[in-house]
Design an enzyme around this catalytic site. Structure first.
Site, short mmCIF file in Angstrom:
data_model
loop_
_atom_site.label_atom_id
_atom_site.label_comp_id
_atom_site.label_asym_id
_atom_site.label_seq_id
_atom_site.Cartn_x
_atom_site.Cartn_y
_atom_site.Cartn_z
N ASN A 280 0.84 -1.19 0.00
CA ASN A 280 0.00 0.00 0.00
C ASN A 280 0.88 1.25 0.00
O ASN A 280 1.90 1.31 0.67
CB ASN A 280 -1.01 0.01 1.15
CG ASN A 280 -0.41 -0.15 2.52
OD1 ASN A 280 0.56 -0.89 2.70
ND2 ASN A 280 -0.98 0.52 3.51
N ILE A 281 0.48 2.21 -0.80
CA ILE A 281 1.21 3.46 -0.96
C ILE A 281 0.25 4.60 -0.67
O ILE A 281 -0.69 4.84 -1.44
CB ILE A 281 1.77 3.60 -2.40
CG1 ILE A 281 2.55 2.34 -2.82
CG2 ILE A 281 2.61 4.87 -2.52
CD1 ILE A 281 3.82 2.08 -2.06
N GLU A 282 0.47 5.27 0.45
CA GLU A 282 -0.44 6.34 0.85
C GLU A 282 0.08 7.70 0.37
O GLU A 282 1.21 7.83 -0.08
CB GLU A 282 -0.60 6.33 2.38
CG GLU A 282 -1.27 5.05 2.86
CD GLU A 282 -1.49 4.98 4.34
OE1 GLU A 282 -2.19 4.06 4.77
OE2 GLU A 282 -0.95 5.83 5.08
N CYS B 18 -4.15 0.68 -2.59
CA CYS B 18 -4.02 -0.56 -1.83
C CYS B 18 -2.95 -1.48 -2.44
O CYS B 18 -2.71 -1.47 -3.65
CB CYS B 18 -5.34 -1.32 -1.82
SG CYS B 18 -6.71 -0.47 -1.02
N GLU C 31 -3.09 -4.66 -2.96
CA GLU C 31 -3.62 -5.63 -3.91
C GLU C 31 -3.67 -5.05 -5.32
O GLU C 31 -3.34 -5.71 -6.30
CB GLU C 31 -5.05 -6.06 -3.50
CG GLU C 31 -5.14 -6.74 -2.16
CD GLU C 31 -5.45 -5.79 -1.02
OE1 GLU C 31 -4.86 -4.68 -0.95
OE2 GLU C 31 -6.27 -6.16 -0.17
N CYS D 267 -10.34 -4.80 0.59
CA CYS D 267 -11.45 -3.86 0.65
C CYS D 267 -12.36 -4.04 -0.56
O CYS D 267 -12.05 -4.78 -1.50
CB CYS D 267 -10.91 -2.43 0.72
SG CYS D 267 -10.31 -1.80 -0.87
N CYS E 59 -10.81 -3.21 -4.04
CA CYS E 59 -9.90 -4.26 -4.52
C CYS E 59 -10.67 -5.49 -4.97
O CYS E 59 -10.30 -6.13 -5.95
CB CYS E 59 -8.89 -4.62 -3.42
SG CYS E 59 -7.64 -3.34 -3.18
#
Ligand code: ZN
Length: 138
Positions: free
Chosen positions: A45-47, A56, A58, A91, A94
């Site tokens: 995950n890359i925020e 996300c 995935e 989620c 995804c």
């Protein structure tokens, strides 16, 4: 064979988990997939400070695979991992993406860091999915 796939996906996703960029949620997630010809792709995950720009693990994983030429029928296993007592499920967004880009019978391994695992598939995670057939009923 299934145990080997599961072990490989655990190791790949565990490593990707540590590469997550999650300064806001502090909730690292890793993902991995492998293909029938032994190619592997990972995601984390890359925020972003603009939260809606985050992605996300995935989707990072499966988009990377497709961007490298992988097709739906190539994928033989998919995994996601996070640090939770009960393995945390993908989620809704995804699930929608995986429904389109994974075959129904591909095992999705949902791990926690201890290696506890729930084995499922996208048909179970997203019944009555919206897909391309819904676009043809206009
Ligand atoms: Zn997601």
């Amino acid at each position: 064979m299934a145990d080997k796939i599961r072990e490989t996906l655990f190791n790949l996703s565990y490593k990707a988990y540590h590469n997550a960029y999650a300064p806001y949620s502090k909730f690292n997630v890793g993902a991995a997939l492998i293909t029938h010809d032994q190619k592997a792709f990972v995601g984390a995950n890359i925020e972003n400070a603009a939260y809606g720009s985050s992605m996300c693990a995935e989707r990072v994983c499966i988009y990377s695979a497709y961007a490298n030429g992988v097709k739906k029928d190539d994928i033989i296993g998919f995994a996601v991992i996070s640090d939770n007592k009960e393995p945390s499920m993908p989620c809704g967004a995804c699930r929608q993406v995986l429904n389109e880009l994974l075959n129904d019978d591909v095992v999705i391994y949902v791990f926690n860091l201890e290696g506890d695992c729930i084995e499922t598939n996208i048909a179970t995670l997203l019944p009555y999915a919206f897909d391309e057939t819904d676009l043809k009923n206009v």
